[in-house]
Design an enzyme around this catalytic site. Structure first.
Site, PDB file in Angstrom:
ATOM      1  CE  LYS A  13      -2.428  -0.935   4.001  1.00  0.00           C
ATOM      2  NZ  LYS A  13      -1.830  -2.341   4.097  1.00  0.00           N
ATOM      3  NE  ARG A  88      -4.412  -1.712   9.936  1.00  0.00           N
ATOM      4  CZ  ARG A  88      -3.137  -1.228   9.472  1.00  0.00           C
ATOM      5  NH1 ARG A  88      -3.197  -0.200   8.903  1.00  0.00           N
ATOM      6  NH2 ARG A  88      -2.197  -1.836   9.440  1.00  0.00           N
ATOM      7  NE  ARG A 127       7.338  -3.361   5.269  1.00  0.00           N
ATOM      8  CZ  ARG A 127       6.223  -2.965   5.068  1.00  0.00           C
ATOM      9  NH1 ARG A 127       5.751  -2.749   3.716  1.00  0.00           N
ATOM     10  NH2 ARG A 127       5.295  -2.916   6.155  1.00  0.00           N
ATOM     11  NE  ARG A 162       6.607  -0.943  10.486  1.00  0.00           N
ATOM     12  CZ  ARG A 162       5.448  -0.882   9.614  1.00  0.00           C
ATOM     13  NH1 ARG A 162       5.758  -0.324   8.198  1.00  0.00           N
ATOM     14  NH2 ARG A 162       4.462  -1.391  10.103  1.00  0.00           N
ATOM     15  NE  ARG A 173       2.026  -5.082  11.051  1.00  0.00           N
ATOM     16  CZ  ARG A 173       2.779  -5.059  10.188  1.00  0.00           C
ATOM     17  NH1 ARG A 173       4.013  -5.565  10.455  1.00  0.00           N
ATOM     18  NH2 ARG A 173       2.581  -4.165   9.171  1.00  0.00           N
TER      19      ARG A 173
HETATM   20  P1  AMP Z   1       0.645  -0.072   9.164  1.00  0.00           P
HETATM   21  O1  AMP Z   1       2.181   0.732   8.758  1.00  0.00           O
HETATM   22  O2  AMP Z   1      -0.511   0.479   8.151  1.00  0.00           O
HETATM   23  O3  AMP Z   1       1.093  -1.453   9.027  1.00  0.00           O
HETATM   24  O4  AMP Z   1       0.402   0.149  10.722  1.00  0.00           O
HETATM   25  C1  AMP Z   1       1.261  -0.151  11.791  1.00  0.00           C
HETATM   26  C2  AMP Z   1       0.348  -0.370  12.964  1.00  0.00           C
HETATM   27  O5  AMP Z   1      -0.200   0.601  13.484  1.00  0.00           O
HETATM   28  C3  AMP Z   1      -0.804  -1.417  12.827  1.00  0.00           C
HETATM   29  O6  AMP Z   1      -0.258  -2.816  13.051  1.00  0.00           O
HETATM   30  C4  AMP Z   1      -1.899  -0.925  14.061  1.00  0.00           C
HETATM   31  O7  AMP Z   1      -1.196  -1.218  15.177  1.00  0.00           O
HETATM   32  C5  AMP Z   1      -1.609   0.613  13.855  1.00  0.00           C
HETATM   33  N1  AMP Z   1      -2.577   1.150  13.021  1.00  0.00           N
HETATM   34  C6  AMP Z   1      -2.395   1.820  11.751  1.00  0.00           C
HETATM   35  N2  AMP Z   1      -3.477   2.239  11.145  1.00  0.00           N
HETATM   36  C7  AMP Z   1      -4.410   1.770  11.918  1.00  0.00           C
HETATM   37  C8  AMP Z   1      -5.854   1.784  12.111  1.00  0.00           C
HETATM   38  N3  AMP Z   1      -6.540   2.408  10.989  1.00  0.00           N
HETATM   39  N4  AMP Z   1      -6.532   1.700  13.122  1.00  0.00           N
HETATM   40  C9  AMP Z   1      -6.101   0.992  14.082  1.00  0.00           C
HETATM   41  N5  AMP Z   1      -4.540   0.615  14.017  1.00  0.00           N
HETATM   42  C10 AMP Z   1      -3.781   1.291  13.141  1.00  0.00           C
END
Ligand code: AMP
Length: 215
Positions: A13, A88, A127, A162, A173
């Protein structure tokens, strides 16, 4: 363009959003980046979010909905936005519907990046991300390593794994995604907004998205 990017962690994404925004100057809004920056800065939001993030769980809906309610009203969103990582959950999607209606904004589409689980697992464990919050360039130790090991090509900061990309957190996740986020595919399909992309080739992905948005 005003779009949502859906797809499991590791579906690409962020990479796709960065390429799409070059087409018309739409702003890329990643809730993951917003939260990671808050964690690095040690803000109250960051302190609350960190424990959820490190476990591969979602932070509470109310927190994210408040953040996005404010973010979408900032002036740079007037030219268009690409939402990466939001919504999400179904409650987040419903809150977004309400907010967009209030702001009289119509979405152009919801793009679902469909990628096989084996590809996702391989991508996420290999990654690496630039640790500089204002850069966050993404690398891959197998397919796209930095020119100097561990150092970002773009800004010279350390390139790291990360803390939510350990194998344990990744599996959690993916489980969280299947349970809480995958139902959004149906939510937007029923509304006739879903654009499904199955290619793994970036040029093809961008071409297909732009073509579908023109229709
Ligand atoms: P991402 O980089 O989008 O994979 O986000 C990393 C982490 O941030 C996720 O595993 C969640 O813990 C948190 N996160 C990101 N976006 C959301 C969202 N829309 N709702 C809840 N948690 C989020």
């Amino acid at each position: 363009m005003r779009i949502i990017l859906l797809g499991s962690p590791g579906a690409g994404k962020g990479t796709v959003a960065n390429l799409l925004k070059q087409h018309d100057g739409s702003v890329h809004i990643s809730t993951g980046d917003i939260l990671r920056n808050a964690v690095k800065a040690g803000t109250p939001l960051g302190k609350k979010a960190k424990e959820y993030m490190d476990q591969g769980a979602l932070v509470p809906d109310s927190l994210i909905i408040d953040i996005m309610g404010e973010r979408l009203q900032e002036s740079d969103c007037k030219h268009g936005f690409i939402l990466d990582g939001f919504p999400r959950t179904i409650p987040q999607a419903e809150a977004l519907d309400n907010l967009l209606e209030k702001l009289s904004i119509r979405l152009d589409g919801v793009v679902n990046l469909e990628v096989a689980r084996s590809v996702i697992l391989d991508r996420l464990t290999t990654r690496r991300t630039c640790s500089n919050p204002s850069c966050q360039a993404i690398y891959n130790v197998k397919t796209n390593p930095p020119k100097t090991e561990g150092i970002c090509d773009k800004c010279g900061s350390p390139v790291v794994q990360r803390s939510d990309e350990t194998e344990e957190a990744i599996l959690k996740r993916l489980e969280t995604y299947n349970q809480q986020t995958a139902p959004l595919i149906d939510y937007y399909k029923k509304r006739g907004m879903l654009i499904t992309i199955t290619s793994l080739d970036l040029d093809t992905i961008i071409k297909e998205i732009l073509a579908a948005l023109k229709k």
